[in-house]
Design an enzyme around this catalytic site. Structure first.
Site, PDB file in Angstrom:
ATOM      1  N   ASP A  37      -6.067  -7.353   4.243  1.00 21.30           N
ATOM      2  CA  ASP A  37      -7.470  -6.463   3.813  1.00 21.30           C
ATOM      3  C   ASP A  37      -8.053  -7.514   3.204  1.00 21.30           C
ATOM      4  O   ASP A  37      -9.232  -7.919   3.278  1.00 21.30           O
ATOM      5  CB  ASP A  37      -7.053  -5.418   2.462  1.00 21.30           C
ATOM      6  CG  ASP A  37      -8.278  -5.364   1.873  1.00 21.30           C
ATOM      7  OD1 ASP A  37      -9.215  -4.746   2.791  1.00 21.30           O
ATOM      8  OD2 ASP A  37      -7.852  -5.320   0.050  1.00 21.30           O
ATOM      9  N   LYS A  51       3.901 -15.152   2.733  1.00 20.24           N
ATOM     10  CA  LYS A  51       3.853 -15.644   1.060  1.00 20.24           C
ATOM     11  C   LYS A  51       5.210 -15.910   1.421  1.00 20.24           C
ATOM     12  O   LYS A  51       5.772 -15.558   0.307  1.00 20.24           O
ATOM     13  CB  LYS A  51       3.215 -14.985   0.628  1.00 20.24           C
ATOM     14  CG  LYS A  51       2.903 -15.704  -1.112  1.00 20.24           C
ATOM     15  CD  LYS A  51       2.230 -16.687  -1.284  1.00 20.24           C
ATOM     16  CE  LYS A  51       2.072 -17.708  -2.562  1.00 20.24           C
ATOM     17  NZ  LYS A  51       1.526 -19.016  -2.434  1.00 20.24           N
ATOM     18  N   ASP A  59      -2.098 -18.392   1.267  1.00 15.54           N
ATOM     19  CA  ASP A  59      -3.271 -19.304   0.406  1.00 15.54           C
ATOM     20  C   ASP A  59      -4.193 -20.054   1.306  1.00 15.54           C
ATOM     21  O   ASP A  59      -5.494 -20.418   0.828  1.00 15.54           O
ATOM     22  CB  ASP A  59      -2.705 -19.499  -1.119  1.00 15.54           C
ATOM     23  CG  ASP A  59      -1.389 -20.062  -1.053  1.00 15.54           C
ATOM     24  OD1 ASP A  59      -0.407 -20.365   0.163  1.00 15.54           O
ATOM     25  OD2 ASP A  59      -0.580 -20.794  -1.924  1.00 15.54           O
ATOM     26  N   ASP A  77     -12.482  -9.215   4.236  1.00 15.03           N
ATOM     27  CA  ASP A  77     -13.334  -9.138   3.682  1.00 15.03           C
ATOM     28  C   ASP A  77     -13.881 -10.780   4.122  1.00 15.03           C
ATOM     29  O   ASP A  77     -15.286 -11.505   4.547  1.00 15.03           O
ATOM     30  CB  ASP A  77     -12.476  -9.121   2.376  1.00 15.03           C
ATOM     31  CG  ASP A  77     -13.315  -7.822   2.505  1.00 15.03           C
ATOM     32  OD1 ASP A  77     -13.449  -6.568   2.978  1.00 15.03           O
ATOM     33  OD2 ASP A  77     -14.641  -6.796   1.165  1.00 15.03           O
ATOM     34  N   TYR A  79       0.775  -1.060  -0.521  1.00 16.61           N
ATOM     35  CA  TYR A  79       0.046   0.049   0.128  1.00 16.61           C
ATOM     36  C   TYR A  79       0.730   1.703   0.256  1.00 16.61           C
ATOM     37  O   TYR A  79       0.266   2.213  -0.811  1.00 16.61           O
ATOM     38  CB  TYR A  79      -1.031  -0.559   1.556  1.00 16.61           C
ATOM     39  CG  TYR A  79      -2.345  -0.599   1.096  1.00 16.61           C
ATOM     40  CD1 TYR A  79      -2.073  -2.517   0.888  1.00 16.61           C
ATOM     41  CD2 TYR A  79      -3.336   0.051   1.322  1.00 16.61           C
ATOM     42  CE1 TYR A  79      -3.473  -3.033   0.914  1.00 16.61           C
ATOM     43  CE2 TYR A  79      -4.424  -0.947   1.042  1.00 16.61           C
ATOM     44  CZ  TYR A  79      -4.721  -2.273   0.813  1.00 16.61           C
ATOM     45  OH  TYR A  79      -5.827  -2.920   0.883  1.00 16.61           O
TER      46      TYR A  79
HETATM   47  C1  IPM Z   1     -10.474  -1.496   4.017  1.00 16.21           C
HETATM   48  C2  IPM Z   1     -10.535  -0.236   2.477  1.00 16.21           C
HETATM   49  C3  IPM Z   1      -9.396  -0.439   2.078  1.00 16.21           C
HETATM   50  C4  IPM Z   1      -7.682  -1.040   2.215  1.00 16.21           C
HETATM   51  C5  IPM Z   1      -9.204   0.901   1.006  1.00 16.21           C
HETATM   52  C6  IPM Z   1     -10.673   1.575   0.448  1.00 16.21           C
HETATM   53  C7  IPM Z   1      -8.155   1.555   0.624  1.00 16.21           C
HETATM   54  O1  IPM Z   1      -9.976  -2.146   1.172  1.00 16.21           O
HETATM   55  O2  IPM Z   1     -10.163  -0.506   4.688  1.00 16.21           O
HETATM   56  O3  IPM Z   1     -10.588  -2.369   4.218  1.00 16.21           O
HETATM   57  O4  IPM Z   1      -7.776  -1.221   1.203  1.00 16.21           O
HETATM   58  O5  IPM Z   1      -6.969  -0.886   2.453  1.00 16.21           O
HETATM   59 MN    MN Z   2     -10.918  -3.588   2.639  1.00 13.18          MN
END
Ligand code: IPM
Ligand code: MN
Ligand code: NAD
Length: 357
Positions: free
Chosen positions: A248, A192, A224, A252, A143
């Protein structure tokens, strides 16, 4: 009466809807426990770009720096997708994280018993429920590495560099080990290391930090495999520590095990107890402005703020209790509703939670 100064960034899409909901809940806590929560609304993201031609005006960062904590909804949306990287709403998020020194992102994924139906995994896989915390490194890695374009023998190419210093790895590892010590004493470090040099340094450094935490069992797992194990046998995880992008993606994935991305809160912390609190989800352009968004991720982020920044555990637990009770009573937003049942809107769900405070 204690006074707390909170910078509020509503952002884009469903951001304002979920932040308004969370602030209603926080005000109720303020009334009940006699705290004075003072808010200063500032712009960041697409809305800030529209006004200032800059997704993160200096004034916003300055006000955030001078407050006790920051609440953020979400930023981004199709309207701004074609802007150059540094003008995009998402750049504001990175600027806030870096500018406030928030390198540790805690993302707890807890499956409430009442929501086991909303979890896509079979009951025998979920077992007794689920309580995982992803500790995501937030101010390093791909990032923040160098990125750009260059000419190659295959023509013009784009690159993003993943880079980690030993110091960055050490400090996030310590956060994760400290957390593991207070929980089940099992820590999984995800990397990784079979491919990436930055992951080999990650693994070696985490091993070194582990020497100070002999009571914690440390496992290493390739990312993975971790993605697969999260849906195969999530019970094996307690605290997961990983670099920025892996965290990240895995958070999710973990969110879905709790029923919906609309359930996952987060706290971003640095060296002092100032923090930024935001749902893990984004601005959800597909449902923005419709009053349908699940406010629970943001409301639970407020609970994290009370705990981590203000040391108000009872107040924090009161919010957790109020959310749990609303779910136990069968109240559901669109994202966690069972087929055929009625879904509540953002405001209705917030009212139900408010009544339980
Ligand atoms: C999160 C989001 C952010 C990230 C993006 C929008 C920059 O996906 O906070 O999880 O990847 O950190
Ligand atoms: Mn995210
Ligand atoms: P998203 O999280 O916004 O949405 C993914 C899906 O989940 C959508 O179908 C959405 O409707 C649903 N969803 C998300 N939050 C919900 C909620 N509270 N209640 C009910 N349903 C919910 O991810 P995306 O679609 O990949 O990204 C949309 C925009 O948000 C992009 O511009 C992205 O960059 C941005 N984003 C911002 C943040 C942030 O500000 N922290 C995080 C992730 C994505």
């Amino acid at each position: 009466m204690m006074e707390y100064n909170i910078a509020v960034i509503k952002g884009d899409g469903i951001g304002p809807e979920v932040v308004d909901a969370a602030i209603e809940v926080l005000n109720e806590i303020g009334k009940k426990y006699k705290h004075n929560f003072k808010y200063e609304e500032v712009l960041a993201g697409g809305v800030a770009y529209d006004v200032y031609n800059n997704p993160l005006p200096e004034e916003t960062l300055e006000i955030c720096r001078n407050s006790d904590a920051v609440i953020l909804g979400a930023v981004g949306g199709p309207k701004w997708d074609d802007l150059p990287g540094d003008k995009r709403p998402e750049a504001a998020l990175l600027g806030l994280r870096k500018g406030l020194g928030l390198y540790a992102n805690l993302r707890p994924a807890i499956l409430f018993e009442a929501l086991s139906d909303a979890c896509p995994l079979k009951p025998e896989i979920i077992g007794e429920g689920l309580d995982i915390c992803v500790v995501r490194e937030l101010t390093g890695g791909i990032y923040f590495g160098d990125r750009g374009y260059k000419e190659t023998e295959m023509g013009m190419a784009a690159y993003d560099i993943m880079i980690y210093s030993k110091q960055e790895i050490e400090r996030i590892a310590k956060v994760a080990f400290n957390m593991a010590q207070k929980r089940s004493k099992i820590l999984t470090s995800v990397d990784k290391a079979n491919i990436l040099e930055s992951s080999r340094l990650w693994r070696k450094t985490v091993e070194e930090v582990a020497k100070d935490y002999p009571d914690v069992t440390l496992n290493h797992m390739y990312v993975d495999n971790a993605a697969m194990q999260l849906v195969r046998y999530p019970q094996q995880f307690d605290v997961i520590v990983t670099e920025n992008m892996f965290g990240d993606i895995l958070s999710d994935e973990a969110s879905m095990i709790t029923g919906s991305i609309g359930m996952l809160p987060s706290a971003s912390l640095g060296e002092n107890n100032k923090g930024m609190y935001e749902p893990v989800h984004g601005s959800a352009p597909d449902i923005a402005g419709q009053g349908k968004a699940n406010p629970i991720a943001t409301i639970m982020s407020i609970a994290m703020m009370l705990k981590y920044s203000f040391n108000l555990s009872e107040e924090s637990e009161n919010i957790e209790f109020a959310v749990k009770k609303a779910l136990d009573e069968g109240h559901r937003t669109l994202d966690i509703v069972s087929k055929g049942d009625n879904a509540l809107g953002t405001k209705e769900m917030t009212q139900v939670i408010l009544k339980n405070i």
